[in-house]
Enzyme design. Structure first.
Site, PDB file in Angstrom:
ATOM      1  N   TYR A 188       0.850  -1.194   0.000  1.00  0.00           N
ATOM      2  CA  TYR A 188       0.000   0.000   0.000  1.00  0.00           C
ATOM      3  C   TYR A 188       0.881   1.237   0.000  1.00  0.00           C
ATOM      4  O   TYR A 188       2.012   1.205  -0.464  1.00  0.00           O
ATOM      5  CB  TYR A 188      -0.996  -0.046   1.177  1.00  0.00           C
ATOM      6  CG  TYR A 188      -2.149   0.883   0.929  1.00  0.00           C
ATOM      7  CD1 TYR A 188      -2.941   0.721  -0.210  1.00  0.00           C
ATOM      8  CD2 TYR A 188      -2.418   1.961   1.765  1.00  0.00           C
ATOM      9  CE1 TYR A 188      -3.965   1.596  -0.497  1.00  0.00           C
ATOM     10  CE2 TYR A 188      -3.445   2.833   1.493  1.00  0.00           C
ATOM     11  CZ  TYR A 188      -4.213   2.656   0.351  1.00  0.00           C
ATOM     12  OH  TYR A 188      -5.218   3.528   0.064  1.00  0.00           O
ATOM     13  N   ARG A 241      -8.615  10.976  -8.366  1.00  0.00           N
ATOM     14  CA  ARG A 241      -7.761  11.636  -7.359  1.00  0.00           C
ATOM     15  C   ARG A 241      -7.029  10.558  -6.572  1.00  0.00           C
ATOM     16  O   ARG A 241      -7.359  10.276  -5.424  1.00  0.00           O
ATOM     17  CB  ARG A 241      -8.612  12.506  -6.425  1.00  0.00           C
ATOM     18  CG  ARG A 241      -7.798  13.460  -5.575  1.00  0.00           C
ATOM     19  CD  ARG A 241      -8.598  13.943  -4.386  1.00  0.00           C
ATOM     20  NE  ARG A 241      -9.006  12.856  -3.510  1.00  0.00           N
ATOM     21  CZ  ARG A 241      -8.225  12.315  -2.581  1.00  0.00           C
ATOM     22  NH1 ARG A 241      -6.993  12.732  -2.419  1.00  0.00           N
ATOM     23  NH2 ARG A 241      -8.677  11.330  -1.814  1.00  0.00           N
ATOM     24  N   LYS A 259      -6.280  -1.966  -1.133  1.00  0.00           N
ATOM     25  CA  LYS A 259      -7.190  -1.816   0.016  1.00  0.00           C
ATOM     26  C   LYS A 259      -7.796  -3.152   0.411  1.00  0.00           C
ATOM     27  O   LYS A 259      -7.894  -3.487   1.599  1.00  0.00           O
ATOM     28  CB  LYS A 259      -8.318  -0.831  -0.335  1.00  0.00           C
ATOM     29  CG  LYS A 259      -7.894   0.621  -0.407  1.00  0.00           C
ATOM     30  CD  LYS A 259      -7.874   1.273   0.960  1.00  0.00           C
ATOM     31  CE  LYS A 259      -7.533   2.753   0.853  1.00  0.00           C
ATOM     32  NZ  LYS A 259      -7.513   3.435   2.151  1.00  0.00           N
ATOM     33  N   GLU A 331     -13.437   5.118  -3.106  1.00  0.00           N
ATOM     34  CA  GLU A 331     -12.015   5.362  -2.870  1.00  0.00           C
ATOM     35  C   GLU A 331     -11.441   6.292  -3.926  1.00  0.00           C
ATOM     36  O   GLU A 331     -11.572   6.051  -5.131  1.00  0.00           O
ATOM     37  CB  GLU A 331     -11.261   4.020  -2.902  1.00  0.00           C
ATOM     38  CG  GLU A 331      -9.883   4.076  -2.318  1.00  0.00           C
ATOM     39  CD  GLU A 331      -9.875   4.346  -0.823  1.00  0.00           C
ATOM     40  OE1 GLU A 331      -8.997   5.095  -0.363  1.00  0.00           O
ATOM     41  OE2 GLU A 331     -10.743   3.802  -0.117  1.00  0.00           O
ATOM     42  N   ASP A 332     -10.828   7.378  -3.481  1.00  0.00           N
ATOM     43  CA  ASP A 332     -10.080   8.292  -4.345  1.00  0.00           C
ATOM     44  C   ASP A 332     -10.921   8.884  -5.475  1.00  0.00           C
ATOM     45  O   ASP A 332     -10.462   9.002  -6.621  1.00  0.00           O
ATOM     46  CB  ASP A 332      -8.826   7.604  -4.902  1.00  0.00           C
ATOM     47  CG  ASP A 332      -7.756   7.439  -3.816  1.00  0.00           C
ATOM     48  OD1 ASP A 332      -7.922   8.038  -2.739  1.00  0.00           O
ATOM     49  OD2 ASP A 332      -6.774   6.716  -4.037  1.00  0.00           O
ATOM     50  N   ASP A 354     -13.674   6.107   2.411  1.00  0.00           N
ATOM     51  CA  ASP A 354     -12.497   6.030   3.278  1.00  0.00           C
ATOM     52  C   ASP A 354     -11.758   7.359   3.341  1.00  0.00           C
ATOM     53  O   ASP A 354     -11.198   7.715   4.374  1.00  0.00           O
ATOM     54  CB  ASP A 354     -11.568   4.927   2.783  1.00  0.00           C
ATOM     55  CG  ASP A 354     -10.443   4.639   3.768  1.00  0.00           C
ATOM     56  OD1 ASP A 354     -10.731   4.546   4.974  1.00  0.00           O
ATOM     57  OD2 ASP A 354      -9.290   4.524   3.343  1.00  0.00           O
ATOM     58  N   ASP A 355     -11.751   8.110   2.237  1.00  0.00           N
ATOM     59  CA  ASP A 355     -11.045   9.394   2.225  1.00  0.00           C
ATOM     60  C   ASP A 355     -11.713  10.415   3.145  1.00  0.00           C
ATOM     61  O   ASP A 355     -11.039  11.238   3.759  1.00  0.00           O
ATOM     62  CB  ASP A 355     -10.980   9.940   0.797  1.00  0.00           C
ATOM     63  CG  ASP A 355     -10.323   8.961  -0.154  1.00  0.00           C
ATOM     64  OD1 ASP A 355      -9.171   8.593   0.088  1.00  0.00           O
ATOM     65  OD2 ASP A 355     -10.976   8.543  -1.127  1.00  0.00           O
ATOM     66  N   ASN A 496      -0.576  11.713   1.457  1.00  0.00           N
ATOM     67  CA  ASN A 496       0.137  10.573   0.887  1.00  0.00           C
ATOM     68  C   ASN A 496       0.405  10.812  -0.594  1.00  0.00           C
ATOM     69  O   ASN A 496      -0.330  11.561  -1.238  1.00  0.00           O
ATOM     70  CB  ASN A 496      -0.707   9.297   1.044  1.00  0.00           C
ATOM     71  CG  ASN A 496      -0.789   8.841   2.480  1.00  0.00           C
ATOM     72  OD1 ASN A 496       0.205   8.823   3.186  1.00  0.00           O
ATOM     73  ND2 ASN A 496      -1.983   8.484   2.928  1.00  0.00           N
TER      74      ASN A 496
END
Length: 640
Positions: A188, A241, A259, A331-332, A354-355, A496
């Site tokens: 990850y 993103r 993930k 996610e993203d 999650d973000d 990150n």
């Protein structure tokens, strides 16, 4: 794997054995000998009855007749042209799976490599297909870790781990679980960021499900192409993103794959119950569009109605195919879509971003744990954020919720203790008309301030949190200003991968003269300053989402509520020990992650039962023990 002993009589290029085995699936029931013993007369009658039923389906042919399609050699005519096919001729890829022999060695779910015992090799036709030695899983693990450690480039380690996952699933997870602190940065963040950037070049074998604009109108059919049926967790991205790296389009698949590997290794969710998905609506990344190795749609990103119609079809298909209790983790996604999707489907589906929510939960846990070091309660502190996107506003909102819960004050009052800085400066009420909707609750009455340093000097925060996605923005002057205002400033550089972190651990400790309590999104090595070793904390979402998802799964929860996020944060904060505090840590070590995940899962499940959102009844008496009992084990199984 047991199968019926049926002679491979074939007709029209299709094995009757495979028809019957396919009809009965993986049934292991044995046909008793008594069922086979019939009189010759009765057998003849039954044969004639069956013949009369099947004869019309056989175009009037009988099994007693010699079929004109039979060949001299006793086989069947090559009606599909497999043997005589040219490149231009279409063929039918008939196949059937048998968990034995060569195919068993190519099945990552069951392959054990040299760990197959001699008895298993005899029973499953493996003799001669493997070298004669038999070794243990532990020795396999030792050998592979030695090999991985010899690689100097992190991306090479990532590729070695992905290759292992594709050929031996249990060994992959055994390595990851037993060496989690060493391998987590490999599978990850930060390595997965580089892997996504180069995904087209390193692409070898598809992982997960790719759904593009080409599949519009038939997404349900595409979902049914996935071989597993009992899906419990889906991680989906549109690649717009990816971490702090921007729009990587279809190459963002590395994120859902990574993930879900952590869902299994850290949270114990079965690998077969996990489904990585990439929604490909194009990319605005010109470099990718001009890259001959790019694996996605070579067009500009779809937006508006076309985009949301595709996502809506996907969400409806997921629910139709997998039911009410499948968890969909966004996610993203870019900010504007992330909030929209969470708001739209939060009341109709089991969804989690999650973000926004995962990051908020893990940061809140770190802040709550840090109170033991910096003193006071949440309401005693002033928070300043650099970054007002989905992560920043999500964290701020969860902190405000917990503050309100502790003080019984309205959330509007709690929000006044939290300030946000975006690319245009401090978010204040005079900017309200031009702000995006998710920033408006944080527009407080104050004079405009154009940069972070001015905001730190004027607002005098006790906690500084970075979620900007822009590296090196916590400058020496900013850290020194924080230190001037506080005996022990709490500084959290969350962006990150490591290259995008607002500051490094070494910078935070040196510029604060060793006084800062520091945590980051990606890992940093321990820092020695003036003879003392400082161990930086890692506010990694991997602390939260695996246990959070496990809690939803084991309780059969049908919706995600904010109180469940608070429950997850509280459970994580309680796992920090005095020994951890003595090292300056505000998060527990990852070596205990499965125990941590079990406690988080139990707390989340308990809250789901309390809210009436859990459907798995009766409620287990000991939820921690139940969570641990539900966790996937990577230890090899013995085969009949």
């Amino acid at each position: 794997m047991t199968s019926f002993n049926i002679p491979p009589i074939t007709r029209q290029g299709f094995s009757i054995k495979s028809r019957i085995c396919g009809f009965f699936g993986t049934s292991k029931r044995k046909i008793s000998q008594s069922h086979r013993v019939v009189t010759a007369e009765k057998e003849q009658e039954e044969q004639e009855d069956m013949e009369s039923i099947l004869k019309p389906l056989r175009d009037g042919e009988s099994v007693l007749d010699l079929s004109p399609r039979s060949t001299v050699s006793g086989g069947v005519e090559d009606v599909y042209g497999e043997d005589r096919a040219t490149e231009d001729q279409l063929v039918t890829p008939w196949t059937f799976s048998v968990a034995s022999g060569y195919s068993l060695l190519r099945d990552p779910q069951y392959n054990k490599g040299l760990a197959f015992t001699e008895k298993e090799r005899d029973a499953h036709y493996l003799c001669g297909l493997l070298p004669p030695t038999v070794i243990t899983q532990q020795l396999q693990e030792k050998k592979l870790m030695k090999s991985i450690r010899e690689y100097q480039v992190p991306l090479q380690k990532y590729m070695a781990m992905m290759d292992l996952q594709e050929r031996n699933e249990r060994l992959f997870y055994k390595l990851l679980i037993d060496n989690v602190e060493e391998l987590l940065p490999v599978v990850y963040t930060p390595t997965v960021g580089e892997a996504c950037q180069k995904y087209g070049s390193i692409f070898r074998r598809p992982q997960g499900l790719y759904i593009s604009l080409k599949e519009k109108g038939k997404i349900l059919e595409v979902l049914k192409n996935w071989p597993e049926r009992s899906i419990q967790v889906i991680v989906v991205t549109d690649g717009e993103r990816i971490l702090g790296l921007g729009d990587l389009g279809c190459q963002g698949m590395g994120i859902p794959v990574g993930k879900l590997a952590l869902y299994t290794a850290l949270g114990g969710v079965r690998p077969s119950a996990c489904l990585p998905v990439t929604i490909d609506v194009g990319t605005n990344n010109e470099k990718l569009l001009n890259d001959e190795f790019y694996i996605g749609l070579g067009q500009k990103r779809a937006t508006g109605k076309e985009y949301y119609d595709l996502l809506h079809e996907f969400m409806c298909a997921v629910k139709q195919n997998y039911g009410e209790k499948v968890l969909v983790q966004f996610e993203d996604f870019a900010n504007h879509n992330a909030f929209e999707l969470l708001a739209k489907y939060g009341t109709t589906h089991l969804v989690f971003n999650d973000d926004i929510q995962g990051t908020a939960s893990v940061v809140l846990a770190g802040v709550v744990a840090a109170l033991k070091l910096i003193g006071g309660i949440l309401a005693d502190h002033t928070f300043l954020f650099l970054g007002a996107g989905e992560a920043g506003t999500g964290i701020a909102e969860l902190i405000a919720l917990e503050m309100s819960k502790q003080t019984k004050a309205p959330i509007e009052e709690s929000r006044k203790k939290i300030w946000l800085v975006d690319s245009k400066g401090l978010i204040v009420s005079s900017r309200k008309n031009s702000l995006q909707h998710f920033k408006k609750p944080w527009a407080h009455d104050h004079e405009p301030l154009n940069n972070l340093l001015d905001a730190v000097k004027v607002i005098k925060p006790t906690v500084l949190i970075g979620s900007s996605g822009v590296g090196r923005t916590f400058t020496k002057e900013v850290v020194q200003a924080m230190t001037a205002n506080n005996e022990k400033p709490l500084i959290m550089a969350l962006s990150n991968p490591t290259s995008q972190s607002e500051c490094t651990a070494e910078e935070a400790y040196q510029w604060s003269e060793g006084r800062a309590i520091f945590a980051s999104g990606s890992p940093f090595d321990p820092v020695e300053y003036k003879g003392k070793v400082y161990v930086p904390g890692q506010a990694n979402n991997a602390y939260i989402f695996p246990g959070f998802g496990l809690g939803l799964v084991i309780s059969g929860t049908i919706r995600v509520h904010d109180d469940m996020l608070l429950a997850a944060s509280e459970a994580l904060a309680k796992q920090v020990t005095d020994e951890n505090y003595n090292k300056g840590l505000i998060y527990p070590p990852f070596t205990d992650i499965r125990k941590i995940s079990a406690n988080i899962a139990a707390n989340v499940a308990a809250k789901a039962y309390e809210l009436g959102l859990a459907t798995r009844l009766p409620r287990p008496a000991d939820l921690v023990q139940y969570a641990e009992s539900c966790m996937y084990s990577p230890v090899y199984r013995n085969y009949r």
